[in-house]
Structure formats: structure tokens, C-alpha cells
Write an enzyme that holds these catalytic residues in place. Structure first.
Site, short mmCIF file in Angstrom:
data_model
loop_
_atom_site.label_atom_id
_atom_site.label_comp_id
_atom_site.label_asym_id
_atom_site.label_seq_id
_atom_site.Cartn_x
_atom_site.Cartn_y
_atom_site.Cartn_z
N HIS A 168 15.77 -75.96 9.65
CA HIS A 168 14.69 -75.20 8.94
C HIS A 168 15.32 -73.68 8.76
O HIS A 168 15.58 -72.88 9.64
CB HIS A 168 13.27 -75.02 9.80
N CYS A 197 5.76 -74.86 9.82
CA CYS A 197 6.83 -75.06 9.32
C CYS A 197 7.63 -76.45 9.62
O CYS A 197 8.75 -76.72 9.23
CB CYS A 197 7.92 -74.01 9.73
N ASN A 207 11.90 -68.12 3.76
CA ASN A 207 11.35 -69.22 4.56
C ASN A 207 10.22 -69.70 3.65
O ASN A 207 9.08 -69.22 3.45
CB ASN A 207 10.82 -68.76 5.84
#
Length: 332
Positions: free
Chosen positions: A256, A116, A286
């Protein structure tokens, strides 16, 4: 001549049309909308459902959106960096295919994988190429087809992830705008907490690995959450301190989009007002490498030339970090 800094000069994005809502997930696994929303902040996510289309499709669409909006000749692009955790296939680099498909005929390309944190690390890499003075236009794309590695019978992971792509163009700047500082970290302690067991060199694909469902993402949610909360908050505070930034100096937090509670914890450590914290996790979930550029695309009209942006991310491995960037343009 002033020293070269690397500035973002254009953004683009793409998300698939198919919406997987919390209500639909209630029919697939033992969960409900209130539970998902309370713990993650996610209401829906987008999935790329068309057969035969992978991460490259998302990346190409995002890049084409940028190219169109910026009126950019793709032949002028020097480098394409493809930030992704879900390449189309092993060995053959996804970024190379993407570059060819968008007409970046004079660019070289490669993939960058840091879970990520891939896009965040890619920002550092793209900026270094620009600051070297050797390259003028670096296209950084973050895209992931997370639905390709998610087990939709596993309620621990299927509620979290979605598919999407985003892109930014880095160019030289001589006004002191663009990337100012970075603080990137990693720790191999995270190797066992967020992973796919099979399909790599340790455990190659086999009939048994497929039958045992070892090609899907496994996440120890509590452990990852604990490290992510402390990690993202720590680096965000650190980058503010060493650049002598107060909460008044920071215009926007670009965090994020993994979990709303992690975003809130990071903003709290930075003492930022809620209106400075950009959030779209409720719409996309996500999207791994795509969360940061999707935020930039969704909120591009809010940014003003000279604004101070703090980027922060945390990913498997573990990888994490923060970047301080001065925005370089006003949207026309």
C-alpha cells in the site's frame, strides 16, 4: 481435476489528468517540496476536478480499461466488488451503478469498505467466490476520490492523498497459481486516529458540522504511522514464514502506497532488495483503495507467470493484512 485457485488474469487502471504538485501545495499551506518528499516520498498526486463526477467515474474508467485490454465481454462478469472508502453517496451502492454502466448486466455487485485495506480485503473476498466453484469471473475494483473528503487547508492530510482507480479480474486456475494464502487483521483501537467525525449515524450532518469542518478526514499522523509500520511489517513477515518463503523466493512486494518510509520498513523486515519493491507513491500519493491495483497496472509488464507476489496494506479502523499470490500470466 486439480483444486480451484483464484488467479488475477487482467488489470486496468485510471488516474485523472489534473496534477497537484508539491510546488502547488506550497501556495496553499505552510509546507514545501523537501519536507513532503522527505517524510512521505510523494512528489505529486492526481485529482478529479470535474464537477458532478465521483468515485464511480474513476471505477468505471478503470474497469473499461481492463475490459478493453482483456477483450472481455462484460456480460460474462458474475460479480463486481467495489472497494472504496468514498462511495458516491450514502445508501445507494456505488458498485451497483458501476456494474450497470460497464455493461455487467449479469453480475451482482456491492461495496466493500475497510479504509486503505479495502482492496486487499476485496482480494480475499473475490478469491473465495472463485474458489467456491460457483463463479467464474469476479471483477474487483479499487477506487477513491479522496479529494472529496480532504481539507486543503490542513497540511497534515492534504499533502498525502490523491484520486485514482484500478481493477483486476479474478478467474479460476487449475495450475496452482493465484491466491495462495492470506493473513488479515483488524483492531478497533484505531477508530479515533483516522476518521471523519460527521456524516454518519453518530453525528449526522448539520449546519454546525459543516461550519466546524467535521466532514473532512482527520488523522493522528504519528500514531497511524507507528501502527502502520509495525502492522504491515509484521503481517508480511508472518505470511513469508508460514509459507516457508525466503527473500529469494519473493519476486515482488506490492505494498500500500501510504508513505515511502512505511514501505521501506516493510521491505526491510522482509530483507528484500530495493529492485523487488514496487513504488509509485511519488506519482499518485495515497489513493487509498486504488494503490494496489495501480501498482499492478504500472508494473504489469515486469511480472512473469509463476512470480511470487506479497501484497500488504494498512488502513483506518485499524485494518491491515498481507496476501501471498502467484502471478498467472505473462503480458502479451
Amino acid at each position: 481435476m486439480n483444486s480451484i485457485t483464484a488467479a488475477i488474469t487482467a488489470v486496468g487502471a485510471y488516474v485523472p489528468d489534473f496534477v497537484l504538485s508539491n510546488e502547488v501545495l506550497e501556495t496553499l499551506v505552510d509546507t514545501n517540496d523537501e519536507w513532503i518528499t522527505t517524510r512521505t516520498g510523494i512528489k505529486e498526486r492526481r485529482l478529479l476536478k470535474e464537477s458532478g463526477k465521483g468515485t464511480s467515474y474513476l471505477a468505471i474508467k478503470a474497469a473499461q480499461d481492463l475490459i478493453k485490454k482483456a477483450n472481455l465481454n462484460p456480460a460474462e462478469i458474475d460479480l463486481v466488488i467495489m472497494a472504496t472508502a468514498t462511495p458516491d453517496m450514502p445508501v445507494a451502492t456505488t458498485g451497483v451503478y458501476v456494474a450497470t454502466q460497464i455493461g455487467a448486466v449479469n453480475a451482482f455487485a456491492y461495496d466493500l469498505q475497510a479504509a486503505c485495506s479495502s482492496f486487499l480485503y476485496g482480494m480475499s473476498t473475490a478469491a473465495a467466490y472463485i474458489q467456491s466453484g460457483r463463479y467464474k469471473k469476479v471483477l474487483l475494483i479499487g477506487a477513491d476520490k479522496m479529494s472529496s473528503i480532504i481539507d486543503y487547508t490542513d497540511r497534515a492530510t492534504c499533502i498525502i492523498f490523491g484520486d485514482g482507480g484500478g481493477a483486476v479480474l479474478f478467474e479460476p486456475n487449475y495450475e496452482g497459481l493465484g491466491l495462495q494464502d492470506e493473513y488479515l487483521r483488524s483492531d478497533g483501537i484505531g477508530r479515533e486516529y483516522l476518521k471523519i467525525d460527521a456524516g454518519g449515524s453518530i453525528l449526522p450532518s448539520s449546519k454546525e458540522t459543516v461550519e466546524n469542518r467535521q466532514h473532512f478526514v482527520f488523522q493522528d499522523g504519528k500514531t497511524v504511522f507507528k501502527y502502520a509500520v509495525s502492522g504491515m511489517a509484521d503481517v508480511s513477515e508472518k505470511i513469508m514464514q508460514r509459507n516457508h518463503l525466503t527473500k529469494e523466493d519473493v519476486n515482488w512486494l506490492i505494498a500500500h502506497q501510504a508513505n515511502k518510509r512505511i514501505i521501506d520498513a516493510t521491505a526491510s523486515r522482509m530483507e528484500l532488495e530495493e529492485e523487488k519493491v514496487l513504488v509509485n507513491i511519488h506519482r499518485y500519493g495515497n489513493t487509498t483503495s486504488a494503490t494496489l491495483p495501480l501498482l499492478l497496472s504500472d508494473f504489469e509488464s515486469k511480472f512473469k507467470k509463476g512470480d511470487n507476489l506479497i501484497f500488504a496494506a494498512f488502513g483506518g479502523g485499524f485494518t491491515w493484512g498481507a496476501i501471498y499470490l502467484k502471478w498467472a500470466y505473462n503480458k502479451q
